[in-house]
Design a protein around this motif. Structure first.
Motif, PDB file in Angstrom:
ATOM      1  N   SER A 125      15.652  39.351  17.013  1.00  0.00           N
ATOM      2  CA  SER A 125      15.556  39.950  15.529  1.00  0.00           C
ATOM      3  C   SER A 125      16.840  40.262  16.148  1.00  0.00           C
ATOM      4  O   SER A 125      17.757  41.129  17.372  1.00  0.00           O
ATOM      5  CB  SER A 125      14.836  40.695  15.901  1.00  0.00           C
ATOM      6  OG  SER A 125      15.311  41.604  14.163  1.00  0.00           O
TER       7      SER A 125
ATOM      8  N   GLY B 279      18.531  42.990  14.080  1.00  0.00           N
ATOM      9  CA  GLY B 279      17.746  44.526  14.439  1.00  0.00           C
ATOM     10  C   GLY B 279      18.795  45.265  13.891  1.00  0.00           C
ATOM     11  O   GLY B 279      19.131  46.257  14.390  1.00  0.00           O
TER      12      GLY B 279
ATOM     13  N   TRP C 208      17.668  43.221  24.590  1.00  0.00           N
ATOM     14  CA  TRP C 208      16.969  42.123  24.507  1.00  0.00           C
ATOM     15  C   TRP C 208      16.233  41.207  25.674  1.00  0.00           C
ATOM     16  O   TRP C 208      15.062  41.027  25.341  1.00  0.00           O
ATOM     17  CB  TRP C 208      18.329  41.101  23.940  1.00  0.00           C
ATOM     18  CG  TRP C 208      19.315  41.024  22.977  1.00  0.00           C
ATOM     19  CD1 TRP C 208      18.519  41.956  21.817  1.00  0.00           C
ATOM     20  CD2 TRP C 208      20.117  39.914  22.686  1.00  0.00           C
ATOM     21  NE1 TRP C 208      20.026  41.340  21.600  1.00  0.00           N
ATOM     22  CE2 TRP C 208      20.537  40.175  21.678  1.00  0.00           C
ATOM     23  CE3 TRP C 208      21.127  38.739  23.422  1.00  0.00           C
ATOM     24  CZ2 TRP C 208      21.885  40.191  20.746  1.00  0.00           C
ATOM     25  CZ3 TRP C 208      22.677  38.728  22.879  1.00  0.00           C
ATOM     26  CH2 TRP C 208      21.946  39.085  21.898  1.00  0.00           C
TER      27      TRP C 208
ATOM     28  N   GLU D 199      12.485  42.322  23.981  1.00  0.00           N
ATOM     29  CA  GLU D 199      12.644  41.901  22.506  1.00  0.00           C
ATOM     30  C   GLU D 199      11.667  40.660  22.599  1.00  0.00           C
ATOM     31  O   GLU D 199      12.745  39.804  23.414  1.00  0.00           O
ATOM     32  CB  GLU D 199      13.704  42.202  22.254  1.00  0.00           C
ATOM     33  CG  GLU D 199      14.796  43.398  21.785  1.00  0.00           C
ATOM     34  CD  GLU D 199      15.950  43.109  21.073  1.00  0.00           C
ATOM     35  OE1 GLU D 199      15.750  42.773  20.499  1.00  0.00           O
ATOM     36  OE2 GLU D 199      16.624  44.713  21.991  1.00  0.00           O
TER      37      GLU D 199
ATOM     38  N   ASP E 208       8.895  46.541  12.666  1.00  0.00           N
ATOM     39  CA  ASP E 208       9.319  47.544  12.323  1.00  0.00           C
ATOM     40  C   ASP E 208       9.706  47.903  13.081  1.00  0.00           C
ATOM     41  O   ASP E 208      10.093  46.542  14.017  1.00  0.00           O
ATOM     42  CB  ASP E 208       8.464  48.477  11.625  1.00  0.00           C
ATOM     43  CG  ASP E 208       6.820  48.454  12.437  1.00  0.00           C
ATOM     44  OD1 ASP E 208       6.974  48.006  13.070  1.00  0.00           O
ATOM     45  OD2 ASP E 208       6.896  49.385  11.318  1.00  0.00           O
ATOM     46  N   TRP E 209       9.694  49.398  14.118  1.00  0.00           N
ATOM     47  CA  TRP E 209      10.501  48.932  15.232  1.00  0.00           C
ATOM     48  C   TRP E 209       9.440  50.137  16.209  1.00  0.00           C
ATOM     49  O   TRP E 209       9.673  50.123  17.291  1.00  0.00           O
ATOM     50  CB  TRP E 209      11.563  51.012  15.610  1.00  0.00           C
ATOM     51  CG  TRP E 209      12.669  49.894  14.459  1.00  0.00           C
ATOM     52  CD1 TRP E 209      13.177  51.104  12.860  1.00  0.00           C
ATOM     53  CD2 TRP E 209      13.891  48.566  14.391  1.00  0.00           C
ATOM     54  NE1 TRP E 209      14.205  50.253  13.122  1.00  0.00           N
ATOM     55  CE2 TRP E 209      15.060  49.513  13.387  1.00  0.00           C
ATOM     56  CE3 TRP E 209      14.281  48.459  15.333  1.00  0.00           C
ATOM     57  CZ2 TRP E 209      15.987  48.271  13.878  1.00  0.00           C
ATOM     58  CZ3 TRP E 209      15.083  47.068  15.455  1.00  0.00           C
ATOM     59  CH2 TRP E 209      16.382  47.695  14.437  1.00  0.00           C
ATOM     60  N   GLN E 210       8.021  49.920  15.172  1.00  0.00           N
ATOM     61  CA  GLN E 210       6.710  50.184  16.469  1.00  0.00           C
ATOM     62  C   GLN E 210       6.571  48.770  16.938  1.00  0.00           C
ATOM     63  O   GLN E 210       6.004  48.580  17.888  1.00  0.00           O
ATOM     64  CB  GLN E 210       5.697  50.324  15.250  1.00  0.00           C
ATOM     65  CG  GLN E 210       5.384  51.766  16.366  1.00  0.00           C
ATOM     66  CD  GLN E 210       5.460  53.368  15.832  1.00  0.00           C
ATOM     67  OE1 GLN E 210       5.385  53.253  15.007  1.00  0.00           O
ATOM     68  NE2 GLN E 210       5.841  53.623  16.473  1.00  0.00           N
TER      69      GLN E 210
ATOM     70  N   TYR F  91       8.735  46.114  16.909  1.00  0.00           N
ATOM     71  CA  TYR F  91       9.633  45.036  17.813  1.00  0.00           C
ATOM     72  C   TYR F  91      10.289  45.968  18.065  1.00  0.00           C
ATOM     73  O   TYR F  91      11.385  46.602  17.660  1.00  0.00           O
ATOM     74  CB  TYR F  91      10.609  44.425  16.271  1.00  0.00           C
ATOM     75  CG  TYR F  91      11.584  43.565  17.118  1.00  0.00           C
ATOM     76  CD1 TYR F  91      11.375  42.230  17.739  1.00  0.00           C
ATOM     77  CD2 TYR F  91      13.018  44.304  17.641  1.00  0.00           C
ATOM     78  CE1 TYR F  91      11.879  41.247  17.944  1.00  0.00           C
ATOM     79  CE2 TYR F  91      13.691  43.234  17.612  1.00  0.00           C
ATOM     80  CZ  TYR F  91      13.675  42.136  18.117  1.00  0.00           C
ATOM     81  OH  TYR F  91      14.384  41.390  18.799  1.00  0.00           O
TER      82      TYR F  91
ATOM     83  N   ILE G 202      12.189  48.520  20.407  1.00  0.00           N
ATOM     84  CA  ILE G 202      14.025  47.702  21.317  1.00  0.00           C
ATOM     85  C   ILE G 202      14.392  49.575  22.101  1.00  0.00           C
ATOM     86  O   ILE G 202      13.243  49.994  21.878  1.00  0.00           O
ATOM     87  CB  ILE G 202      15.494  48.000  20.801  1.00  0.00           C
ATOM     88  CG1 ILE G 202      15.428  49.373  19.445  1.00  0.00           C
ATOM     89  CG2 ILE G 202      15.345  46.329  19.061  1.00  0.00           C
ATOM     90  CD1 ILE G 202      16.585  48.917  18.448  1.00  0.00           C
ATOM     91  N   LEU G 203      15.866  49.121  22.681  1.00  0.00           N
ATOM     92  CA  LEU G 203      16.194  50.447  23.842  1.00  0.00           C
ATOM     93  C   LEU G 203      16.094  51.717  23.079  1.00  0.00           C
ATOM     94  O   LEU G 203      16.400  51.896  22.236  1.00  0.00           O
ATOM     95  CB  LEU G 203      17.595  49.360  24.242  1.00  0.00           C
ATOM     96  CG  LEU G 203      18.018  50.642  24.482  1.00  0.00           C
ATOM     97  CD1 LEU G 203      17.704  51.426  25.943  1.00  0.00           C
ATOM     98  CD2 LEU G 203      19.812  50.993  24.876  1.00  0.00           C
TER      99      LEU G 203
END
Lengths: 734, 164
Positions: A328, A330, A646, A650, A663-665, A667, A669-670
């Motif tokens: 994504s 993102g 990534w 990810e 959402d960020w939960q 998906y 990311i750093l």
């Protein structure tokens, strides 16, 4: 000769404007006309790029967009340098179908090459014309004049301001060559000029499309289908239209939106509208745990994009397969647009990467002539490719058409951006190679399977709103992006010199998930694959990875960035890292024709949990003539961290029907706990060489360097992205 | 009607009590800095300071804020007269797209107000709840360290002023 031939120039007096026309000398004119530099090819008049008014105010125009990459500042530096004016005196207009040239998309690390080059030449040619006009007025040969701070200075000290010289304008066709300054004399190009957009962003200025507030503006939200291809069965619109603040519900087939006076009223109405709607869904998504086989079974159009020597004869030393999941963009801020229909003309403020192509799509969707649709780029949250921006612009336009005169601000919700943005495509590569007696690769075989890497508009069929309408536009047939830049096969052809080599691109037309351009396109995975495999082969040849690369690389600029990164990192063959640490190295030239980038990394792996942490990264980059070294450093630092995210974390998730990473939960990311201790970027400047762009060159090398460091730390090679803690732990335990 | 104190000024607002603070700041008060990123409290882009503490304005209904002091990035300083932390971020060029930056600044400001000399580890832990997609993290960390130094020297010069 003077690069601009003004011998046959005619001055048309009386208008107050400096209007000149000139033609090439006959000896030159008989030759093939030389190509104009950069985007002057699409907009050959100087005043499409630079306009000077009678007051001496100078405006620079670019058809490219600021995406947070520092474009504004770099373009202004180039213009100020070649015009000999103070940097701060310039104004800039960026991508706007009403005002700027059609430079297509702001993508592919092309902006400096396309637009930077055009502005550079337009500015230099304009300065030459101003000098010439000044010489004519004061009766002094041009050689005895100089320019300084927006004026031509005569030997006797007389100052002629550019505004005085230009009269009412300068509408002149560009020439193929320009009297560019000697790069050794640059005072603005090559300097770390602070970004012009940063102070406003640090003080709450109106910096983004999200910040636009027009008089009488209403707020809209869309209700998207729950999954690809879902059909609306029932929708209780009347109930929603009674909710507080709701102005209108817009329905057109499977397109559904609500407009309210206030923004949070729109959000609440959207949730109610969503609950009041039923959909028929279909299970059409593939098995996300078996993506490699999914890709192989989708069917492909195969083309051999490289074949030389007699590949396939030598005994294979190693073969390996690498994969990448859907990923994504993102963007931190969900996509947003403001649209207004006034007297049959539509204006859309949007963070699209391509105002002209998006206009074409929106005009087609609205069945309006493109001339009646204007798209104005306003910055949004960083996009890193084709995210929801174009779709949000189309959504806003479709809603605004239903409310003539009313400005409509449409913003996506987080879960809409995550579920509906076009993803970076999943990819699969298979490599095999033979290492000969001298420890050199004698035979190389590379295959890549991938969807297209661009489903951008163009036509209306690329836009979600147009796909969802009652009379929908069909999604256009996907096409592979042509080489030499390529899409799924971007950087699939090795830069290394192998005596026998074959590269096959398996282009997959079927797209089970919505996909399009994501930063670096196929280069991210192809470079990850090639540079991981180079390490595997170096190991098989018992050769240091850096030395092994240099053994196969002729390109001197490539060799220089490798040497620089290795030296700055303190790379030493056979050097033992501390326990559970590993060193990695990787290199690529983006698209094999743009910027060079080598990255050395140190990674620590927690053997108990499998958790990897990038400790340190040292990059060397050659992006040609440097315009803003801090801008390049910022891009490369960002590339390393984004690519690391990534690479380690990810993948888009889905069940058989719906995208489930919303959402960020879901998906992740750093986050700051994984940020390295140190990133160094070393820039090799190439004065006078073409601008190569630096926005994407780091993505592939960062991924492979980290993967190589993990392999060095653990003794285990991971070939399927992302290199998660669990996969590393499983490999350690295996 | 709700009374909200934002950047030192009282505002009488006609907003539904369940409205998240973010929408009131952006729409009713036309303040740009706090951003909608997720609406779920997962990314930090909407962070503001309430009574000295960093708060996620996208998940904080205005009804909880009656009588409290809200500070947004606009309340720290301006382009012409930036606060030390704004100066520090500009000097470090700690932004790419910049969408996350206002939230980062506000949480860092809250940290520096209660701990003038945070360690690198403390800054990282503090910013853990904030996402940056451009990968500007190294610069953000440097900017917070620089802000701490600038604030200390500003305090020191304030002290000298008062001595005089």
């Amino acid at each position: 000769m003077n690069p601009i031939d003004l011998n046959r120039r005619q001055m048309l007096a009386g208008s107050g404007a400096l209007v000149v026309s000139f033609s090439l000398r006959p000896s030159v004119a008989q030759e093939q006309p030389a190509k104009l530099p950069g985007s002057l090819r699409v907009a050959p008049f100087l005043d499409s790029w630079i306009s000077i008014d009678a007051g001496g105010n100078i405006t620079v125009f670019t058809g490219k967009a600021e995406l947070g990459q520092g474009l504004r500042t770099a373009v202004l530096q180039i213009a100020a340098e070649q015009l000999d004016v103070p940097f701060a005196s310039l104004s800039l207009v960026t991508a706007d179908t009403g005002r700027t040239a059609n430079e297509g998309y702001t993508s592919g690390s092309h902006s400096m090459d396309d637009s930077g080059t055009a502005v550079q030449h337009a500015a230099a040619q304009m300065r030459a014309l101003l000098l010439d006009e000044a010489g004519r007025r004061v009766g002094v040969p041009v050689e005895n004049l100089r320019t300084e701070s927006g004026a031509v200075i005569a030997p006797d000290g007389t100052r002629l301001g550019y505004g005085d010289l230009i009269g009412a304008g300068l509408h002149v066709q560009a020439q193929p060559t320009s009297p560019l300054k000697d790069p050794a004399s640059y005072t603005i190009i090559g300097k770390p000029v602070p970004r012009v957009d940063i102070p406003g962003k640090l003080a709450g200025g109106a910096a983004y499309v999200q910040d636009i507030r027009l008089p009488g503006m209403k707020h809209a939200r869309v209700v998207r289908p729950p999954s690809y291809g879902a059909r609306m069965m029932t929708c209780d619109i009347a109930a929603i239209e009674k909710l507080p603040g709701v102005v209108k519900v817009v329905r057109d087939g499977n397109f559904l939106a609500v407009v309210a006076d206030k923004e949070f009223q729109a959000v609440k109405a959207m949730m109610a509208l969503s609950a009041a709607t039923t959909w028929q869904e279909r299970a059409g998504l593939p098995d996300q745990d078996d993506l490699a086989n999914v890709l192989l079974k989708l069917g492909s159009q195969d083309s051999t994009i490289l074949q030389h020597g007699t590949p396939g004869l030598a005994p294979v030393t190693l073969q390996a397969s690498y994969s990448r999941p859907y990923q994504s963009h993102g963007s931190i801020g969900p996509s947003c647009a403001v649209a207004q229909m006034v007297d049959g003309a539509m204006t859309v403020w949007t963070h699209t990467q391509g105002v002209y192509p998006d206009r074409q799509g929106i005009a087609e969707m609205l069945r309006m002539p493109p001339a009646k649709v204007r798209l104005i780029h306003v910055e949004g949250s960083g996009c890193y490719g084709h995210n929801g921006a174009d779709d949000a612009a189309a959504d806003a336009a479709l809603i605004a058409r239903a409310m003539p005169g009313v400005p409509v601000r449409l913003q996506w919700m987080r879960e809409q951006e995550h579920a509906w943005e076009p993803f970076g495509p999943a990819m699969l590569t298979r490599l095999k190679a033979s290492v000969g007696a001298e420890g050199k690769i004698t035979d190389w075989h590379f295959e890549v399977w991938s969807n297209t890497h661009s489903m951008r508009p163009g036509g209306a069929g690329s836009l979600l709103a147009a796909q969802h309408m009652e009379n929908p536009f069909a999604v256009p047939a996907p096409k592979p992006l042509p080489l030499p830049e390529g899409g799924g096969d971007r950087n699939a052809i090795p830069i290394y010199a192998f005596p026998n080599a074959k590269v096959v691109h398996h282009f997959i037309p079927k797209m089970p998930l919505r996909v399009s351009a994501m930063r670096a396109l196929g280069a991210y995975h192809n470079v990850f694959s090639i540079e991981s495999f180079m390490d595997e082969l170096a190991s098989a040849a018992a050769t240091d990875p850096v030395e092994f690369r240099l053994k196969h690389l002729d390109d001197p600029r490539g060799r220089d960035v490798i040497a620089k990164a290795a030296q700055a990192f303190g790379w030493q063959p056979g050097r033992k890292p501390s326990e559970d640490h590993g060193y990695g190295f990787a290199f690529a030239r983006y698209k094999n024709l743009a910027a060079y980038c080598a990255i050395a990394t140190e990674v620590e792996v927690d053997r108990d949990t499998g958790r990897p942490r990038l400790i340190r990264a040292v990059a060397a980059v050659d992006a040609g003539q440097v315009v803003n070294p801090d801008g390049i450093a910022n891009q490369i630092e960002g590339a390393i961290l984004q690519s690391m995210s990534w690479t380690l974390y990810e993948s888009v998730t889905f069940d058989d029907t719906r995208i489930t990473s919303i959402d960020w939960q879901t998906y992740p990311i750093l986050r700051f706990n994984a940020v390295p201790d140190q990133i160094e970027v070393h820039i090799i400047n190439r004065p006078g060489q073409p601008f190569l762009g630096s926005g994407e060159t780091g993505q592939g090398p960062a991924a492979a360097s980290i993967a190589n460091a993990i392999a060095h730390a653990t003794g285990k090679r991971l070939r399927n992205l992302p290199l998660t803690r669990k996969r590393i732990k499983d490999a350690i335990d295996a | 009607m709700i009374t909200l104190t934002v950047n030192g000024r009282d505002h009488r607002l006609n907003a539904d009590p369940d409205t998240p603070l973010l929408y009131v700041l952006r729409e009713d008060l036309a303040l740009n800095a706090a951003k909608f990123g997720c609406g779920l409290g997962q990314c930090g882009a909407c962070t503001v300071i309430v009574d000295g503490k960093a708060v996620l304005s996208c998940v904080t209904p205005v009804l909880l804020l009656e009588g409290k002091k809200v500070t947004t990035l606009e309340g720290l300083g301006t382009i012409a007269d930036p606060a030390p932390i704004q100066r520090a971020f500009i000097e470090e060029q700690a932004a790419q797209c910049g969408f996350c930056i206002a939230g980062m600044v506000m949480r860092a400001q809250a940290l520096l107000q209660r701990n003038a000399r945070p360690t690198d580890e403390q800054i990282r832990v503090e910013l853990e709840s904030h996402l940056c997609r451009c990968g500007t993290h190294m610069r953000i960390l440097r900017a917070v360290h620089r802000a701490a130094k600038l604030m200390q020297s500003a305090d020191a010069s304030d002290g000298q002023e008062s001595v005089r």
